[in-house]
Design an enzyme around this catalytic site. Structure first.
Site, PDB file in Angstrom:
ATOM      1  N   SER A  57      50.047  42.965  30.284  1.00  0.00           N
ATOM      2  CA  SER A  57      48.931  43.675  29.667  1.00  0.00           C
ATOM      3  C   SER A  57      49.180  43.810  28.154  1.00  0.00           C
ATOM      4  CB  SER A  57      48.746  45.036  30.351  1.00  0.00           C
ATOM      5  OG  SER A  57      47.511  45.605  30.013  1.00  0.00           O
ATOM      6  N   HIS A  85      45.223  43.858  38.093  1.00  0.00           N
ATOM      7  CA  HIS A  85      45.791  43.951  36.751  1.00  0.00           C
ATOM      8  C   HIS A  85      47.311  44.110  36.826  1.00  0.00           C
ATOM      9  CE1 HIS A  85      45.857  44.373  32.506  1.00  0.00           C
ATOM     10  NE2 HIS A  85      46.396  45.568  32.556  1.00  0.00           N
ATOM     11  N   ASP A 136      41.658  40.339  38.056  1.00  0.00           N
ATOM     12  CA  ASP A 136      42.021  41.398  37.113  1.00  0.00           C
ATOM     13  C   ASP A 136      40.747  42.073  36.606  1.00  0.00           C
ATOM     14  OD1 ASP A 136      42.777  42.919  34.907  1.00  0.00           O
ATOM     15  OD2 ASP A 136      44.325  41.498  34.272  1.00  0.00           O
TER      16      ASP A 136
END
Ligand SMILES: *[C@@H]1O[C@H](CO)[C@@H](O)[C@H](O)[C@H]1NC(C)=O
Ligand SMILES: *[C@@H]1O[C@H](CO)[C@@H](O)[C@H](O)[C@H]1NC(C)=O
Ligand SMILES: *[C@@H]1O[C@H](CO)[C@@H](O)[C@H](O)[C@H]1NC(C)=O
Ligand SMILES: *[C@@H]1O[C@H](CO)[C@@H](O)[C@H](O)[C@H]1NC(C)=O
Ligand SMILES: *[C@@H]1O[C@H](CO)[C@@H](O)[C@H](O)[C@H]1NC(C)=O
Ligand SMILES: *[C@@H]1O[C@H](CO)[C@@H](O)[C@H](O)[C@H]1NC(C)=O
Ligand SMILES: *[C@@H]1O[C@H](CO)[C@@H](O)[C@H](O)[C@H]1NC(C)=O
Ligand SMILES: *[C@@H]1O[C@H](CO)[C@@H](O)[C@H](O)[C@H]1NC(C)=O
Ligand SMILES: *[C@@H]1O[C@H](CO)[C@@H](O)[C@H](O)[C@H]1NC(C)=O
Ligand SMILES: *[C@@H]1O[C@H](CO)[C@@H](O)[C@H](O)[C@H]1NC(C)=O
Length: 526
Positions: free
Chosen positions: A188, A441, A401
């Site tokens: 991320s 995610h 995601d």
């Protein structure tokens, strides 16, 4: 007689053993006062035995981590490091007793502010001398950026970079044998930070593991800020309810699930999925008016499958990949401002804590992009210096995601390929991208998503099942990963089934004859 002689001898042997065992601990406890580096203030150095449930009383409450289980005997050094006369990072270096000669830096998430202790614990347990910093501010809010560009600069690149420079120096001082190789692990925002280092400091790491990267960062925040004005609040005519999104998601799955040969509830390659949701429009045939879509709602849904465009209609950020409607219903499409985006616009773009996230338009996206402070975009397609330095980057993205569209990793791959004039087989030499179907995610989801990118997804240390060890094997033994095997794990921890995830641009197709859950029933094809 024998006894009387043996007892002191035994206790002598024991005390020698204890001293030997404690040499590491003694070195650790003395280490803090030996550290003498510019800008560094040592808070403490403490010895943490493996198995300790470490209390993190100082960790900011919003980081939501008050304890971390430490898995291996570790020397924990905590520091403050000044990065300017109005900014500093909090830095931790964890030195494991069982050291493998490898240095590693961890990263951060969102727009925090939070040392990722679980990544320190994970990588230290694998024998890495590892560092983690707080990214220049404490907690999950972006308020610290307000009228302080130095804090933004820490966030853009300086926190990781500073932590690595100091961490490497301390690793040399702590272990007589110094270190052989240097690594990075993050997802991320952590993925963006890894790419930032590759782009700006190509010699810093031998190997970078960068997942679900938040690169194209300013446009990402504009994209995530765009959904609230698109859906409106929950009483707006444009708002789509979670029940409706769930129906949309079912339709998308109907249209796209079988494109990979298997109707298993997992879309291997969203590239092939171009949803047509017009059949959900409310009409005289609709049997349930609470799950059909009005024209305004249909527009909302269809817009999510379009890229974010700038004022000149240029595509700034890709569409949301289809297949995540039901999850995104509660986040991006939930009728609430997306906090990271709001904070960025309030405290960086406009220096206005009252800026209204509902007012966002593509004009704002243009303003934000033109600023691009400290080149936080992280979108440079020229990786020649990294390639020249012999670096390797293993990157992955979840195909489901709902926070950072996986299309962004495809865009970047194409950008590098075009900028450098290299085809996939040439990029393979130093840059390999794996698409993890059914992964949300950074972790979780309905697919075979456990790939060892963190403690929570560790099933095995075999390089085929563990992306970090795959990177180590690539860097140290010259054996590059051809696929990444993911596991789907039951709540009791046992592996239920596995799938080999393909190296981009190949994609996975089910050929049988085994069940969908048989990894050998799938093939990576061009
Ligand atoms: C560690 O301590 C915290 C509270 O301090 C507790 O919530 C957590 O369950 C503990 N973890 C383990 C593995 O014992
Ligand atoms: C962050 O928190 C740590 C630990 O409480 C503290 O020492 C440090 O000064 C804080 N940093 C900033 C920038 O406020
Ligand atoms: C250190 O490594 C040895 C050998 O690999 C292993 O037996 C031992 O359990 C490890 N110790 C810790 C504390 O991890
Ligand atoms: C120490 O921090 C200052 C900024 O406060 C910076 O200019 C200087 O380069 C730093 N020194 C080192 C050795 O990193
Ligand atoms: C902080 O450093 C900047 C230069 O980086 C300088 O312009 C400013 O005057 C300094 N502020 C203080 C309070 O020393
Ligand atoms: C570094 O690599 C060399 C050669 O493989 C090895 O002999 C040495 O033990 C390694 N150093 C450390 C600290 O692991
Ligand atoms: C929705 O609710 C807000 C706050 O309660 C109110 O100000 C607004 O007028 C409402 N909008 C619609 C379209 O009903
Ligand atoms: C309603 O359903 C009938 C029968 O399936 C179909 O012929 C007709 O086109 C539908 N009407 C609309 C507006 O879609
Ligand atoms: C209409 O759909 C909603 C949401 O799925 C459901 O709760 C409700 O029971 C449905 N009503 C009818 C009449 O089927
Ligand atoms: C874990 O659960 C699965 C079913 O979800 C079961 O088949 C397996 O035997 C269990 N394993 C253990 C070690 O309990």
């Amino acid at each position: 007689m024998l006894h009387l002689r043996l007892v002191p001898l035994l206790s002598l042997v024991l005390s020698i053993l204890t001293a030997a065992e404690d040499a590491f601990k003694t070195k650790c406890l003395n280490f803090g006062s030996r550290i003498d580096l510019p800008n560094v203030t040592v808070n403490f150095a403490s010895y943490v035995p493996g198995g300790t449930n470490l209390s993190l009383a100082d960790n900011p409450p919003s980081c939501d981590a008050s304890a971390q289980e430490v898995l291996t005997d570790t020397c924990r050094v905590a520091m403050a490091v000044a990065t300017s006369n109005r900014s500093q990072i909090t830095l931790e270096a964890w030195f494991p007793r069982n050291y493998t000669g490898r240095f590693l830096s961890t990263g951060n998430g969102g727009i925090s502010g939070c040392i990722q202790y679980y990544d320190l614990a994970y990588t230290a347990s694998l024998g890495f001398a590892t560092v983690g910093a707080n990214n220049g501010h404490n907690g999950t809010s972006g308020e610290a950026f307000y009228k302080n560009p130095d804090v933004v600069e820490d966030f853009a690149w300086r926190s990781v970079y500073t932590g690595v420079v100091i961490g490497k120096e301390l690793t040399k001082q702590f272990y007589d044998e110094s270190f052989n190789k240097s690594y990075y692990l993050g997802c991320s925002t952590g993925g963006r930070q890894g790419w930032k280092m590759i782009q700006s400091f190509p010699d810093l790491f031998d190997g970078v593991l960068a997942g679900s990267p938040a690169f194209n960062f300013v446009n990402l925040l504009s994209w995530s800020g765009r959904f609230y004005p698109l859906t409106g609040p929950s009483n707006a005519s444009t708002f789509v309810t979670p029940a409706q999104w769930s129906v949309v998601g079912d339709l998308v799955l109907d249209q796209c699930d079988a494109l990979d040969g298997a109707k298993d509830g997992i879309i291997e390659d969203p590239d092939f999925c171009q949803p047509n949701v017009k059949s959900l429009r409310c009409d005289s045939n609709s049997t349930n008016s609470s799950i059909c879509l009005s024209n305004a709602q249909l527009h909302t849904v269809e817009s999510t499958y379009q890229p974010l465009r700038g004022v000149h209609n240029e595509a700034l950020y890709p569409r949301m990949q289809p297949g995540v409607e039901a999850e995104a219903a509660y986040i991006m499409y939930g009728g609430q401002p997306f906090p990271f985006s709001t904070d960025w616009y309030r405290y960086v773009v406009y220096n206005n804590p009252d800026w209204d996230p509902l007012s966002f338009t593509s004009k704002d996206a243009e303003v934000a992009l033109a600023q691009n402070p400290f080149d936080i975009e992280t979108w440079n397609g020229n990786l020649e210096p990294f390639r020249q330095a012999g670096g390797k980057v293993l990157t992955y993205h979840g195909m489901a995601d709902p926070l950072i569209s996986s299309d962004t990793s495809k865009w970047y791959y194409g950008r590098v390929s075009e900028t450098m004039g290299l085809d996939p087989s040439s990029l393979d030499e130093f840059y390999r991208y794996f698409r993890i179907s059914g992964m949300g995610h950074c972790q979780g989801g309905t697919g075979a998503t456990e790939i060892g990118n963190g403690l929570a997804t560790l099933t095995s240390l075999s390089p085929e099942d563990n992306v970090l060890m795959a990177l180590v094997q690539w860097v140290e033994d010259g054996i590059p990963p051809e696929y990444v095997r993911g596991s789907s794990v039951a709540t009791n921890g046992s592996v239920e089934w596995t799938r080999k995830h393909c190296k981009y641009p190949k994609h996975n197709i089910y050929f049988g004859p085994g069940a969908y859950t048989d990894e050998n029933a799938w093939k990576c094809v061009e």
